[in-house]
Design a protein around this motif. Structure first.
Motif, PDB file in Angstrom:
ATOM      1  N   THR A 177       0.833  -1.199   0.000  1.00  0.00           N
ATOM      2  CA  THR A 177       0.000   0.000   0.000  1.00  0.00           C
ATOM      3  C   THR A 177       0.872   1.255   0.000  1.00  0.00           C
ATOM      4  O   THR A 177       2.043   1.229   0.350  1.00  0.00           O
ATOM      5  N   GLY A 178       0.264   2.378  -0.389  1.00  0.00           N
ATOM      6  CA  GLY A 178       0.969   3.657  -0.347  1.00  0.00           C
ATOM      7  C   GLY A 178       1.950   3.829  -1.486  1.00  0.00           C
ATOM      8  O   GLY A 178       1.700   3.454  -2.628  1.00  0.00           O
ATOM      9  N   GLY A 179       3.123   4.387  -1.162  1.00  0.00           N
ATOM     10  CA  GLY A 179       4.127   4.676  -2.185  1.00  0.00           C
ATOM     11  C   GLY A 179       5.094   3.533  -2.365  1.00  0.00           C
ATOM     12  O   GLY A 179       6.296   3.675  -2.092  1.00  0.00           O
ATOM     13  N   GLY A 180       4.607   2.396  -2.851  1.00  0.00           N
ATOM     14  CA  GLY A 180       5.439   1.200  -2.946  1.00  0.00           C
ATOM     15  C   GLY A 180       5.857   0.832  -4.350  1.00  0.00           C
ATOM     16  O   GLY A 180       6.268  -0.312  -4.591  1.00  0.00           O
ATOM     17  N   GLN A 181       5.787   1.764  -5.292  1.00  0.00           N
ATOM     18  CA  GLN A 181       6.084   1.425  -6.686  1.00  0.00           C
ATOM     19  C   GLN A 181       7.517   0.948  -6.884  1.00  0.00           C
ATOM     20  O   GLN A 181       7.814   0.223  -7.838  1.00  0.00           O
ATOM     21  N   GLY A 182       8.416   1.314  -5.969  1.00  0.00           N
ATOM     22  CA  GLY A 182       9.805   0.877  -6.082  1.00  0.00           C
ATOM     23  C   GLY A 182      10.001  -0.619  -5.895  1.00  0.00           C
ATOM     24  O   GLY A 182      11.066  -1.153  -6.192  1.00  0.00           O
ATOM     25  N   PHE A 183       8.970  -1.308  -5.425  1.00  0.00           N
ATOM     26  CA  PHE A 183       9.050  -2.753  -5.218  1.00  0.00           C
ATOM     27  C   PHE A 183       8.723  -3.559  -6.473  1.00  0.00           C
ATOM     28  O   PHE A 183       8.711  -4.789  -6.430  1.00  0.00           O
ATOM     29  N   ILE A 184       8.430  -2.904  -7.594  1.00  0.00           N
ATOM     30  CA  ILE A 184       7.908  -3.647  -8.745  1.00  0.00           C
ATOM     31  C   ILE A 184       8.897  -4.692  -9.265  1.00  0.00           C
ATOM     32  O   ILE A 184       8.489  -5.813  -9.617  1.00  0.00           O
ATOM     33  N   ASP A 185      10.182  -4.393  -9.288  1.00  0.00           N
ATOM     34  CA  ASP A 185      11.147  -5.365  -9.799  1.00  0.00           C
ATOM     35  C   ASP A 185      11.270  -6.557  -8.853  1.00  0.00           C
ATOM     36  O   ASP A 185      11.398  -7.707  -9.294  1.00  0.00           O
ATOM     37  N   GLN A 186      11.220  -6.299  -7.561  1.00  0.00           N
ATOM     38  CA  GLN A 186      11.242  -7.396  -6.591  1.00  0.00           C
ATOM     39  C   GLN A 186       9.993  -8.246  -6.731  1.00  0.00           C
ATOM     40  O   GLN A 186      10.048  -9.484  -6.653  1.00  0.00           O
ATOM     41  N   ALA A 187       8.856  -7.596  -6.972  1.00  0.00           N
ATOM     42  CA  ALA A 187       7.608  -8.329  -7.160  1.00  0.00           C
ATOM     43  C   ALA A 187       7.683  -9.208  -8.407  1.00  0.00           C
ATOM     44  O   ALA A 187       7.295 -10.375  -8.392  1.00  0.00           O
ATOM     45  N   ALA A 188       8.198  -8.655  -9.494  1.00  0.00           N
ATOM     46  CA  ALA A 188       8.316  -9.413 -10.742  1.00  0.00           C
ATOM     47  C   ALA A 188       9.236 -10.619 -10.559  1.00  0.00           C
ATOM     48  O   ALA A 188       8.976 -11.711 -11.087  1.00  0.00           O
ATOM     49  N   ALA A 189      10.291 -10.448  -9.775  1.00  0.00           N
ATOM     50  CA  ALA A 189      11.231 -11.544  -9.545  1.00  0.00           C
ATOM     51  C   ALA A 189      10.596 -12.680  -8.750  1.00  0.00           C
ATOM     52  O   ALA A 189      11.068 -13.827  -8.809  1.00  0.00           O
ATOM     53  N   LEU A 190       9.521 -12.396  -8.044  1.00  0.00           N
ATOM     54  CA  LEU A 190       8.803 -13.423  -7.285  1.00  0.00           C
ATOM     55  C   LEU A 190       7.874 -14.251  -8.167  1.00  0.00           C
ATOM     56  O   LEU A 190       7.278 -15.217  -7.711  1.00  0.00           O
TER      57      LEU A 190
END
Length: 252
Positions: A177-190
């Protein structure tokens, strides 16, 4: 029923594991007011509008997700900051703020509450060994990326800020939630099918497209309305306090 302020703060700090979570701001009591708390106003951000509601309703405390004294912000208490803090001090209103501890809490956290709202099943944080890990993975009923977009907009009652579709069914998710767009690459790697957060940056869209995952920016405020509300409801039941949640409109 009134409770002692220091006892309530100590209880919340313990429940929210504030001593184990490094953050960008102080968590817990940020502005000291009355030593007895009977009425609490909850909200997402300690804005002037929320403060004025607390004043008009004779609240003893504000309980928010976004408080004050952020890392790297100007330290001088002038202008808008002065007006806000002055109003709190004039009316002896305590300001309690919990940022990352409220994002990640397994019961009242913003991530957990968003999952409940959307009927997602939580598998756990992306890093089970990091108490401050704000990226969560889980599952949803199989659905198209368009159906997910429609469900988010409908349940959050807010049009999506950004939506990048994908041509496959979505079953496995990551979200912050919130300003978490910086996690997108970590999310994709999952290996997830979709990543949901509140905000978007220019590079986020390219990351989603090139890594083949759906991306949804559903609003910083919109995705974080539910943690402070859930925590307030818990305190109401646990301590028989008078608690009110106020949603100050914010399109961000």
């Amino acid at each position: 029923m009134a409770v002692n302020r220091d006892e309530l703060v100590a209880y919340l700090n313990q429940q929210l594991n504030t001593d184990k979570i490094r953050d960008f701001c102080p968590n817990g009591l940020q502005v000291e007011g009355s030593d007895r708390i009977e009425r609490i106003v909850c909200g997402v951000t300690a804005s002037q509008a929320l403060i004025e509601h607390a004043v008009s309703s004779n609240a003893d405390a504000l309980l928010v997700h976004h408080g004050y004294f952020w890392k790297n912000e100007p330290q001088a208490i002038v202008g808008m900051k002065q007006r806000r803090i002055k109003r709190l001090l004039q009316h002896e209103i305590n300001l309690l703020a919990y940022h990352l501890p409220l994002d990640v809490h397994p019961d009242w956290g913003n991530n957990t509450q968003l999952a409940k709202l959307m009927d997602w099943q939580i598998e756990g944080p992306a890093d089970a060994y990091d108490p401050a890990c704000a990226l969560v993975i889980g599952r949803c009923a199989p659905q198209s990326s368009d159906a997910m977009a429609e469900a988010l907009a409908q349940r959050l009652q807010r049009p999506l800020t950004c939506y990048v579709p994908v041509d496959r069914q979505i079953t496995r998710l990551a979200w912050c939630t919130g300003g978490g767009q910086g996690f997108i690459d970590q999310a994709a790697a999952l290996g997830v099918d979709a990543f949901i957060t509140g905000e978007v940056s220019e590079q986020t869209v390219h990351s989603a497209r090139e890594q083949g995952i759906a991306f949804y920016a559903a609003g910083h405020h919109a995705t974080e309305r539910y943690g402070a509300k859930a925590l307030g409801e818990y305190l109401q039941q646990q301590f028989d306090l008078d608690v009110e949640f106020i949603d100050v409109d914010n399109p961000a």
